[in-house]
Design an enzyme around this catalytic site. Sequence first.
Site, PDB file in Angstrom:
ATOM      1  N   LYS A  93       0.813  -1.224   0.000  1.00  0.00           N
ATOM      2  CA  LYS A  93       0.000   0.000   0.000  1.00  0.00           C
ATOM      3  C   LYS A  93       0.848   1.277   0.000  1.00  0.00           C
ATOM      4  CE  LYS A  93      -4.132  -1.834   2.272  1.00  0.00           C
ATOM      5  NZ  LYS A  93      -5.115  -1.613   3.343  1.00  0.00           N
ATOM      6  N   ASP A 129      -9.781   3.029   2.116  1.00  0.00           N
ATOM      7  CA  ASP A 129      -9.857   2.589   3.524  1.00  0.00           C
ATOM      8  C   ASP A 129     -10.513   3.665   4.397  1.00  0.00           C
ATOM      9  OD1 ASP A 129      -8.815   0.024   3.313  1.00  0.00           O
ATOM     10  OD2 ASP A 129      -6.736   0.684   3.556  1.00  0.00           O
TER      11      ASP A 129
END
Length: 310
Positions: A93, A129
């Site tokens: 990420k 997220d």
Amino acid sequence: MNACGETPIVFTASDLADGGKVFRELDPPARLAVFGDPVAHSASPPMHNAALKARGLEIQYVRIRVTSEELPQALRNLTTAGFLGASLTIPHKQAALPILNEVSLESRLMGAVNTVQVVDGKLRGHNTDGPGLSAAIREEFGIPLKELRVLILGGAGGAGRAITVQCALEGCPGITVANRKTEKGDALASEIMTARGVKVDSIALSTLSSEALQSAVANCDLIINATPLGMKADDPSPLPDGLLTAKHLVYDTVYSGGETALLKQSKMARSRCTNGFSMLLHQGALQNSLWFGEPAQVETMRKALTDLSS
Ligand code: NAP
């Protein structure tokens, strides 16, 4: 083996070479994937495949094990292999940020990308997220995140940072970042306060010590656990006993396994509480809507995830 007791099919980064011949020859062909290392445990394929089916699309979403060394080439190969995009999980990420052609402002501030979109042969990065957590809070507690004073345990970590940034972008009336050491939180708070689009004047910092948490918990409405505590069955709670009350909302981002020690504490204190299932669902639904430009079939995706865990 995965939660269904099956050995999941895991492709490798080298399968993306040669124009993705391996994926084009699958029935249906693969046009989306999750990159991770390890990746066999990922719950994303059943959730995303259910959403693709609901759209009536004859394509599939697969797992590809991509090591850190392979990430730059694997991302570039997405375009030649005819992929629409990919999800990124541990350890990619943060590492993907400098490799992509464009990265959204929010992802840059969150320091991480969990969604890659191929647009006109270029790689665009997003982070769902933070927005996924926000959608989960509204769904679980019926209150917008922006109205809550939030304490984020592990708020300077990977998921924690995305959540802290989301709270700052939404203008939460109070944000406290609690980390074992405050240096990481301090650096993050300075970065957030100088960024564009942020709607808060300050971010408070705390350690995870009992004394520091006592006042932080007393002065918040919502406590979010973004530490890994709870992922293992015998993990302790990140909070000492006796701090929670019935007025608190508790969101534990951990979604694997059974009831965490934090959720047990919350139930004892009669706090409203939930695990991270809804964040997983909504970050996935937002990925799907980015790839297809219209809202995802959230209920179909929810059912696929629920079936996995039952
Ligand atoms: P990470 O990047 O390693 O960050 C973990 C954070 O927790 C760091 O801030 C670290 O802080 C702190 N920490 C680590 N071990 C700790 C311990 N024993 N006690 C107290 N603090 C500790 O991890 P991540 O990838 O963000 O994952 C964190 C959690 O988020 C996991 O439980 C994961 O399951 C969950 N998550 C959920 C979703 C969802 O969709 N529901 C999505 C992503 C992640 P320091 O080392 O600086 O103290």
